[in-house]
Design a protein around this motif. Structure first.
Motif, PDB file in Angstrom:
ATOM      1  N   VAL A   1       0.861  -1.187   0.000  1.00 34.23           N
ATOM      2  CA  VAL A   1       0.000   0.000   0.000  1.00 34.23           C
ATOM      3  C   VAL A   1       0.896   1.236   0.000  1.00 34.23           C
ATOM      4  O   VAL A   1       1.684   1.454   0.931  1.00 34.23           O
ATOM      5  CB  VAL A   1      -0.940   0.032   1.217  1.00 34.23           C
ATOM      6  CG1 VAL A   1      -1.765   1.311   1.217  1.00 34.23           C
ATOM      7  CG2 VAL A   1      -1.848  -1.185   1.226  1.00 34.23           C
ATOM      8  N   VAL A   2       0.804   2.046  -1.052  1.00 35.24           N
ATOM      9  CA  VAL A   2       1.643   3.243  -1.172  1.00 35.24           C
ATOM     10  C   VAL A   2       0.850   4.528  -0.914  1.00 35.24           C
ATOM     11  O   VAL A   2       1.446   5.598  -0.762  1.00 35.24           O
ATOM     12  CB  VAL A   2       2.297   3.291  -2.568  1.00 35.24           C
ATOM     13  CG1 VAL A   2       3.257   2.116  -2.749  1.00 35.24           C
ATOM     14  CG2 VAL A   2       1.251   3.303  -3.674  1.00 35.24           C
ATOM     15  N   ALA A   3      -0.464   4.443  -0.904  1.00 32.39           N
ATOM     16  CA  ALA A   3      -1.315   5.607  -0.577  1.00 32.39           C
ATOM     17  C   ALA A   3      -2.672   5.083  -0.135  1.00 32.39           C
ATOM     18  O   ALA A   3      -3.143   4.047  -0.622  1.00 32.39           O
ATOM     19  CB  ALA A   3      -1.463   6.538  -1.776  1.00 32.39           C
ATOM     20  N   GLN A   4      -3.279   5.780   0.808  1.00 29.24           N
ATOM     21  CA  GLN A   4      -4.574   5.314   1.324  1.00 29.24           C
ATOM     22  C   GLN A   4      -5.381   6.505   1.830  1.00 29.24           C
ATOM     23  O   GLN A   4      -4.825   7.466   2.371  1.00 29.24           O
ATOM     24  CB  GLN A   4      -4.375   4.290   2.451  1.00 29.24           C
ATOM     25  CG  GLN A   4      -5.681   3.741   3.018  1.00 29.24           C
ATOM     26  CD  GLN A   4      -5.454   2.589   3.998  1.00 29.24           C
ATOM     27  OE1 GLN A   4      -4.356   2.012   4.058  1.00 29.24           O
ATOM     28  NE2 GLN A   4      -6.482   2.262   4.768  1.00 29.24           N
ATOM     29  N   ASN A   5      -6.701   6.417   1.640  1.00 27.60           N
ATOM     30  CA  ASN A   5      -7.618   7.423   2.201  1.00 27.60           C
ATOM     31  C   ASN A   5      -8.896   6.720   2.618  1.00 27.60           C
ATOM     32  O   ASN A   5      -9.584   6.118   1.799  1.00 27.60           O
ATOM     33  CB  ASN A   5      -7.928   8.519   1.180  1.00 27.60           C
ATOM     34  CG  ASN A   5      -8.835   9.601   1.777  1.00 27.60           C
ATOM     35  OD1 ASN A   5      -8.988   9.701   2.990  1.00 27.60           O
ATOM     36  ND2 ASN A   5      -9.421  10.408   0.908  1.00 27.60           N
TER      37      ASN A   5
END
Length: 727
Positions: free
Chosen positions: A650-654
């Motif tokens: 996971v390199v970005a999460q929102n």
């Protein structure tokens, strides 16, 4: 004869039962001018003298509320002196406590949602004022029964066919305005009775063509009595003398029969009522005190044609049903007024046809002349005084009810009573449903329901404990009931503003400025929890938008300084989430075949937008969601957006919710566009192919269970994303 007496008795009993409902349901002094009429009676008892007319300016400068609202002193005294004698036993020391006006009307000119002219103290009365008011209401109820007997007698002088006398009094007893007048403290009840008695006398004389000594004495007392009751009732002289002169020309009687009657009634009126008019001449410079009365009730703005037409329309409407004051009168549904107008018109037409066939044209003219003279007097009065109340046509009720009853009986025969039943049903429904809704009191509760949102805001000694808003789906025209729970009081007597708004655009759905439960906030006890219910109506917003939650905004305002109360030392605007609004005009066409992903059989996606992005940019997403059933109202679902590299990291999460439309409020089977989701792409991300995982989860006891995807073991819907190098 026995059967006829039974029918009359049953109608009078029905009138008494319905009238009693009005007596107990209409709040004290909320019937038109009831407080002012009672003050007149109270003043006579306190001063042992008749009050003197004060101008509008003089009353405004009074500090004593009893003097400030003593604006009925222009009326003749018979009703007031009789009433004073009846309640002379009472101690009315707390009368001023009932005279706290609803300042939203007078300071902010806020009349919408404020039919109550007065604020009502919740505390127990300390004196007999309330008992005296109820006693006078009962007295007027009995006067109204006398009016029904006069109408019964008047109708019988014309015809007994078709049960006309019974139809006439049943109709009269079923007119809500008649019931309101005869169950509140007002001299109109006595005027209507005396006028009806005068009409009965005219019709009886027309039928018998003779006058006994008792007839002369009775009409002398009737005319003198009405001259000593109210100026608008003096038109009865024109009705009586007009009938006598008309009979002279129709050879019913001779001059030598009617001239003594005119002389005797004139002398009797001068002896019994003349002193009142001489008093007016002495105090105000004219017999009728016209200028002094105009100083109270004269129009403040010039009368225009548009205003006059609106006044006439309101007079006609309020003849059938009106409660309260002209600033915001309480009416019923328009369908009732349309029906009443139609039945009245049909009845009059039927009477005209009947009179021609039965050679009763002369009787018809007497009835029509009576209605004409009362109507003409009222319309003339509206030119200079704002008296646009249909109850002022009620003195002609004997002629109106008889005209309608004859026509209905002639047309429908024994079935005519069925056409009066809608009046009777409405008359019953008004005190049971309409009045409590228009004048809602505070309710004392022991516990706050679990459905309410606890807030516990404190401002001085006023504590807002909770607000209960429905979590249902509402559409344009629906009513949203808000229950406000509070405790305590406040020395500034603040009013409350409550507004339903669109959570995103803050467009108003509805707005009220009221005193909750019509209460004076200064005098509420601090040891009880009160519930006030406020009904807000959802109106269509200017633009068509997807579903969203309605936000309820609450403020308390000190009207003297026009400032908001501050709660907990920092907030004045209280916000609570309300119902879900679905605009009926919003129609997003979707098909089951368009479903992209199904999350746990609860949430389906009909569209997921994707495109190429650069590192360091913000990814904006567009979704079309739909709840396939009613989602959990306890646990909100959270949308997670996760960007994976080729190795599954996971390199970005929102993770986010729809703050303006949380899943706990989603309307089932209503698809909507969600274009508020974003994901920040790290600037140092290497260009290449990535996967975007989309899923839903809830937080349950420190765990994060996800909704399964398409009934499988997977819980993320994956879509390919291409990331280009940062610029």
């Amino acid at each position: 004869m026995q059967r006829q007496s039974l029918g009359l008795a049953l109608i009078l009993i029905l009138y008494g039962i319905i009238g009693s409902l009005y007596i107990v349901s209409v709040p004290l002094f909320e019937a038109s001018d009831e407080a002012e009429h009672f003050i007149h009676i109270h003043t006579i008892l306190e001063t042992n003298a008749l009050p003197v007319i004060q101008s509008r300016e003089q009353m405004a400068n009074q500090t004593d509320p009893v003097l400030r609202w003593n604006n009925q002193s222009h009326h003749a005294p018979l009703y007031y002196m009789t009433s004073a004698l009846l309640i002379s036993w009472s101690e009315r020391a707390d009368l001023a406590d009932y005279l706290h006006p609803n300042e939203l009307i007078f300071l902010r000119n806020t009349v919408e949602n404020n039919p109550n002219k007065w604020l009502h103290r919740y505390t127990e009365p300390t004196s007999d004022t309330h008992l005296a008011v109820y006693q006078l209401r009962v007295m007027n109820l009995l006067i109204g029964a006398g009016t029904l007997l006069m109408i019964f007698g008047a109708s019988r002088q014309i015809t007994d066919k078709y049960n006309v006398p019974y139809l006439a009094i049943l109709l009269t007893a079923s007119i809500p305005t008649f019931l309101v007048v005869n169950t509140s403290v007002t001299n109109d009840a006595l005027v209507i009775f005396l006028y009806s008695a005068g009409i009965y006398w005219c019709l009886k004389a027309w039928r018998t063509e003779a006058f006994s000594r008792l007839d002369v004495v009775s009409i002398s007392l009737i005319l003198a009595g009405i001259a000593l009751t109210k100026l608008t009732g003096v038109t009865l002289f024109a009705v009586v003398y007009g009938t006598l002169i008309f009979g002279l020309f129709r050879k019913k009687w001779a001059w030598k029969q009617i001239l003594p009657i005119i002389i005797i009634t004139g002398i009797a009126t001068a002896l019994l009522a003349g002193w009142w008019y001489l008093r007016n001449l002495s105090l105000y410079g004219d017999l009728l005190a016209v200028d002094a009365t105009a100083s109270i009730w004269g129009r403040e703005a010039p009368l225009t044609l548009a205003i006059f037409i609106e006044d006439v329309r309101r007079i006609g409407k309020s003849f059938w049903m009106l409660i309260g004051y002209l600033h915001n009168p309480v009416f019923v549904a328009d369908s009732f007024y349309i029906y009443a107008t139609g039945i009245a018109s049909l009845g009059v037409i039927g009477t005209i046809v009947w009179s021609q066939r039965q050679k009763q044209a002369d009787t018809l003219l007497i009835l029509l002349f009576c209605f004409f003279i009362v109507t003409a007097m009222l319309l003339y009065g509206t030119l200079s005084v704002d008296i646009s109340y249909g109850r002022l046509l009620m003195p002609a009720i004997a002629s109106v009810a008889t005209l309608i009853a004859i026509g209905l009986g002639y047309i429908f025969k024994r079935w005519a009573w069925l056409f009066i039943m809608p009046f009777t049903v409405t008359a019953i429904l008004v005190p049971v449903f309409v009045v409590p809704q228009a004048y809602p009191f505070l309710t004392v509760v022991e516990n706050i329901p679990d459905t309410a949102t606890m807030v516990n805001w404190q401002a001085d000694s006023l504590e807002i404990l909770a607000i209960d808003t429905p979590d249902t789906v509402v559409r344009t025209g629906d009513i949203v009931s808000i229950d406000l729970y509070f405790r305590g009081n406040h020395p500034d007597n603040p009013a409350m503003t409550i507004t339903a708004v669109d959570t995103i655009r803050l467009q108003r759905f509805d707005h009220h400025e009221i005193y909750p439960g019509m209460a004076d906030m200064r005098y509420l006890p601090d040891d009880r929890i009160f519930k006030a219910t406020i009904d807000l109506t959802i109106t269509a917003p200017d633009s068509i938008e997807p579903p969203r939650v309605v936000t309820i905004l609450v403020e308390w305002v000190d009207l003297d300084t026009n400032t908001e109360l501050v709660f907990d030392g920092e907030i004045s605007l209280l916000e609570v989430m309300g119902a879900t609004f679905v605009d009926g005009r919003y129609d997003l066409q979707v098909r089951d075949s368009d479903i992209v992903a199904d999350f746990g059989g609860e949430i389906v996606a009909h569209h997921i937008g994707s495109s190429n992005y650069r590192a360091g940019e913000t990814m904006d997403f567009g979704f079309i969601w739909e709840a396939t059933s009613q989602l959990s109202t306890e646990q909100e679902a959270i949308l997670t957006l996760q960007l994976f590299d080729s190795e599954g990291n996971v390199v970005a999460q929102n993770d986010s919710t729809l703050w303006w439309y949380p899943t706990t409020r989603w309307a089932p089977n209503v698809a909507f566009v969600d274009d508020e989701r974003t994901l920040e792409i790290p600037a140092d991300l290497i260009a290449g192919d990535y996967q975007l995982g989309i899923g839903w989860y809830r937080v349950v006891d420190d765990t994060y269970p996800r909704l399964a995807l398409d009934d499988s073991e997977d819980d993320l819907y994956m879509i390919p994303i291409t990331i280009r190098e940062a610029q």
